[in-house]
Motif scaffolding. Sequence first.
Motif, PDB file in Angstrom:
ATOM      1  N   ASN A 355      -3.480 -34.606-110.820  1.00  8.65           N
ATOM      2  CA  ASN A 355      -4.785 -35.228-110.678  1.00  8.65           C
ATOM      3  C   ASN A 355      -5.132 -35.094-109.109  1.00  8.65           C
ATOM      4  N   PRO A 356      -6.475 -34.388-109.010  1.00  6.22           N
ATOM      5  CA  PRO A 356      -6.827 -34.258-107.730  1.00  6.22           C
ATOM      6  C   PRO A 356      -6.717 -35.521-106.786  1.00  6.22           C
ATOM      7  N   SER A 357      -6.408 -35.420-105.233  1.00  9.32           N
ATOM      8  CA  SER A 357      -6.343 -36.437-104.500  1.00  9.32           C
ATOM      9  C   SER A 357      -6.900 -35.908-103.104  1.00  9.32           C
ATOM     10  N   GLY A 425     -14.164 -38.247-102.016  1.00  7.67           N
ATOM     11  CA  GLY A 425     -13.368 -37.545-103.028  1.00  7.67           C
ATOM     12  C   GLY A 425     -13.208 -38.545-104.038  1.00  7.67           C
ATOM     13  N   LEU A 426     -12.943 -37.785-105.285  1.00 12.00           N
ATOM     14  CA  LEU A 426     -12.649 -38.706-106.406  1.00 12.00           C
ATOM     15  C   LEU A 426     -11.388 -38.152-107.027  1.00 12.00           C
ATOM     16  N   SER A 427     -11.025 -39.036-108.120  1.00 11.46           N
ATOM     17  CA  SER A 427      -9.780 -38.748-108.869  1.00 11.46           C
ATOM     18  C   SER A 427      -9.906 -39.046-110.128  1.00 11.46           C
ATOM     19  N   TYR A 428      -8.961 -38.519-111.027  1.00  9.14           N
ATOM     20  CA  TYR A 428      -9.076 -38.712-112.603  1.00  9.14           C
ATOM     21  C   TYR A 428      -8.521 -40.291-112.987  1.00  9.14           C
ATOM     22  N   ALA A 458      -1.359 -40.472-113.590  1.00 16.00           N
ATOM     23  CA  ALA A 458      -0.687 -40.979-112.492  1.00 16.00           C
ATOM     24  C   ALA A 458      -1.446 -40.045-111.309  1.00 16.00           C
ATOM     25  N   GLY A 459      -1.508 -40.511-110.105  1.00 16.22           N
ATOM     26  CA  GLY A 459      -2.283 -40.031-108.976  1.00 16.22           C
ATOM     27  C   GLY A 459      -2.059 -40.594-107.721  1.00 16.22           C
ATOM     28  N   LYS A 460      -2.681 -40.035-106.537  1.00 17.76           N
ATOM     29  CA  LYS A 460      -2.354 -40.623-105.230  1.00 17.76           C
ATOM     30  C   LYS A 460      -3.940 -40.906-104.560  1.00 17.76           C
ATOM     31  N   ASP A 461      -3.856 -41.782-103.830  1.00 14.33           N
ATOM     32  CA  ASP A 461      -5.152 -42.359-103.250  1.00 14.33           C
ATOM     33  C   ASP A 461      -4.880 -42.350-101.734  1.00 14.33           C
ATOM     34  N   LYS A 488      -2.010 -42.023 -96.818  1.00 16.40           N
ATOM     35  CA  LYS A 488      -2.001 -41.649 -98.321  1.00 16.40           C
ATOM     36  C   LYS A 488      -0.820 -41.980 -99.335  1.00 16.40           C
ATOM     37  N   THR A 489      -1.064 -42.595-100.270  1.00 21.64           N
ATOM     38  CA  THR A 489      -0.078 -42.978-101.144  1.00 21.64           C
ATOM     39  C   THR A 489       1.090 -42.009-101.607  1.00 21.64           C
ATOM     40  N   SER A 490       2.044 -42.251-102.168  1.00 19.00           N
ATOM     41  CA  SER A 490       2.739 -41.421-103.235  1.00 19.00           C
ATOM     42  C   SER A 490       2.259 -41.473-104.202  1.00 19.00           C
ATOM     43  N   LEU A 491       2.825 -40.625-105.159  1.00 21.17           N
ATOM     44  CA  LEU A 491       2.359 -40.376-106.535  1.00 21.17           C
ATOM     45  C   LEU A 491       2.319 -41.643-107.320  1.00 21.17           C
ATOM     46  N   LEU A 492       1.355 -42.459-107.735  1.00 23.14           N
ATOM     47  CA  LEU A 492       1.586 -43.753-108.397  1.00 23.14           C
ATOM     48  C   LEU A 492       1.396 -43.620-109.868  1.00 23.14           C
ATOM     49  N   GLU A 493       2.255 -44.157-110.865  1.00 16.52           N
ATOM     50  CA  GLU A 493       2.059 -43.971-112.241  1.00 16.52           C
ATOM     51  C   GLU A 493       0.986 -45.038-112.515  1.00 16.52           C
TER      52      GLU A 493
END
Length: 921
Positions: A355-357, A425-428, A458-461, A488-493
């Motif tokens: 997931n792009p972050s 920037g965007l995310s999925y 799952a993604g980072k913000d 920045k967050t860690s990878l969040l499910e």
Amino acid sequence: MLDYFKKKRADKKQLVLKVREDQAKLRERKKEIAAMPEAERKAAIEQDRVMQQEQKQQRTIEMKAMSRKERKAAKKEAKRYKKIKNRPWRITGWSIIAAAVVLLFAQIGPTALNIFDALSGKHITAVTDSPEAIAARAHGEKVAEEIANEGIVLLKNEAKHLPLQDKKVNVFGIDALTLRYGGGGSGAGDTSRAVTLFDGFKNAGISYNPELYALYQEVGKEAGVNTGESVGFIQVVKGMLGSTSADEPNVDYLTADVIAQAKTYSENAVIVIASESVEASDATVEQLRLTDNKRALIDKVAKSFDNVTIVINAGNALELGFVEEYESIKSVLWIGTPGPYGANALGNIMAGNINPSGRITDTYVYDNTTAPASENFGDYDYSNLDYSFLNYQEGIYVGYRFYETYYAGNEAGYQETVLYPYGYGLSYTDFDWKVVNHKLSKDKVELQVEVKNVGDMAGKDVVQVYYSAPYIPGGIEKSAIEMATFAKTSLLEPGQSEMLTLTFDTREMASYDMETEEAYVLDPGTYTIKVARNVHDIVESFNLELTDKMVFEKDEDTGTAYKNQFELAEGELTYLSRNDWKGTYPSDDNISYEAPQYVLDAFSQEIKDSNLEMPVFGADNGLMLEDLKGLAFDDPKWDAFLDQFTLEEMFEYVANGAYHTMAVERLGVPKTLLMDGPAGFSYFFKPVTAASYPSEVVIASTWNKDLAYRMGEAVGKEARAYGIQGWYAPGMNIHRTAQGGRNFEYFSEDPVLSGKIAAAMINGAQDQGIITFMKHFALNDQETNARSGNLIWANEQAIREIYLKPFEITVKESKPLGAMSSFSIIGTKWAGANSVLLNDILRKEWGFDGFVSSDAVFGFMKAPDAVVAGNDLMLDIMSASTNEKRLKEAYEKDPSGIANGVRTSVHHVLYTILRTYLFES
């Protein structure tokens, strides 16, 4: 498809024969004319000239009579004819360069030995094939791909086109054949193991149209695309001459049959748009726009396919307004210059494996000339002084600081100007934010933000925090909004939350008052703290009221009093003010090309005797360098140790500082190896096998300080395994405009993001016991004229708040052991001979206790000026013996000043070397 190229090759063969025939006829005609009597010869020459003119007019008439299609074909053939005809000159150009080098060797005598040493790279003794080296390199390559994974930015994703549902794509454009993994010059890493775009897709499970791929192999070949990597001296010359990207060829090859076959394969089309950046050459505004051929390619594909993805492969901010002109352009991915494994990251993001972050680190506008700094960017030469100059008339209004301030209250104007705001920037997936706690006081700001993944992937913000300070018209210049910090967050499910705590000192919102206080000031009023997704998308705001003016008169870490240090660099300029945009907007229409008398006087000053106490040389005190380990810099034992050097040893030590420091075996001083570059170890004149990383603009686009630390750590581990002690990185200059040739090698238009990411990288590397050299200190934000001497005129507030700020943050948060001075002449003092910059600011005000190296030495950069001003080593590739000679000559005029200068320089370097892994217990 291949028949098309058979015909092209046949046509080219005919053109080659035609060129040879015409050249043969021309040679015969020249011989004929040469044999004529003088009177006839002149008449014949004039007759030929008239005939050529008549033929040219006739061709013009014939072209006008043609149909549009015929005229286009005729122009194309004429262009190819000219290209073939001029080819020998291009070959000759390289011959001239080679001859010039040989001539240079012959003319400069002993200095040629330095050049041959540099070209051979014989002092580059890195051991890259040991088991430890191989393991360190493999680790670095994994980190490099992680950076690309997080640094790629999703800029557009209409109808959730990405990730791809149909994992089949048609790839268009010759730029796809040769991804730009990094920039040119010292910022270019080892790409010998790079993954191609097509292999990256395949590795991610995406199929690409094999027939279209075969066609592009032929198109690329015809266009002269070279998929091999140049190495050695040619690579250097290519970089320094400013190599540019190949343009797209005419799209005639995309016939109806080609398009039909591609549409049968898939409705997904991918177009790569690349722009190449190099050291020593800036981009023109035109180079950051679509060429006619690239526009034609996009137009053809976008009108033929339903789902188009644009991949932006560039370290500079291109003008991307075209992505809004076609409904079929569903998605846009910025990959920057993503390192040799960036294609894997791109493939995995398009496939949905990642997931792009990433978030952009510059403001992307429809027209780059709307930036006020672009008005004073380029080539400006004095008429009465053999130097160039550059006016930073925009003051503090660089990047988003201008757009967010100038268009405050004018949203329509902002939307017409800015395409993608800084930090965008965007995310999925989707994230919800909740500020669960905020504490705002006159001492500290603390925010606790809960970030929850409310989407299905799952993604980072990234949480960004800005502030707006009260502005008093006519008072201190202030941007309408400025970055304070980020996390920045860690990878969040899906469904998972994380609490981020973001803090900063309230005094960090202070502005520098260069008119009244000569200190940092918080004016009374309302300070609005903004939690934001980007600089223009504010999620929640909180107000802090300060009833009294707060003046910070000294550095809180060193206790050094603030004062104006760069008044001589202000020049006779009017600087941009939000109090009078129209009256102060930069312009070079009425620029003065005549250096004032005080500038001329500064460049004609003679060396004077400093009348200092003369140090001791050549003593025998029985001390070795390791005996000084752990002692303070001013411990008396240092004097006893330094007394043992001869003056000649010190001259040689500081003058021969290119990519190494010299050994002095009798005193236990080891040789050290110092290496470029910011994207992984490299050397201009010789390939180096090493892990290669994304360029710094991509590292910053991760907005991940932990990942930046891990990169520095990986480089440090490589250094230990290879036997390298110093790293010429990171590059920390500002993206003052989109045109900067080394923007790929620098982090951002914002000093806070630049400083925080740089500090993390340095902490990672120096925790492995190596020296990092933050560079280029300072105001090295343009390549044009940098190496021939560029006088930078800027005011104190802009210098401190924009251009020195990332270096200050880095010194305070990572304590770098090294710094590299820049080519720039700040006011009238070259940075490497600027005691105010290197001693008063860097060492006294900020507390830096390492050593300073120059950048590569050019004619105006002289060792005697450097050693008395705080620059300790000369990164002198070509003229070390000349600088030794200069030191000796300067010593005759100022023995105590030069002697104390070189002694202090050697002291700085050795005090630093003792803190490397060479002297670990």
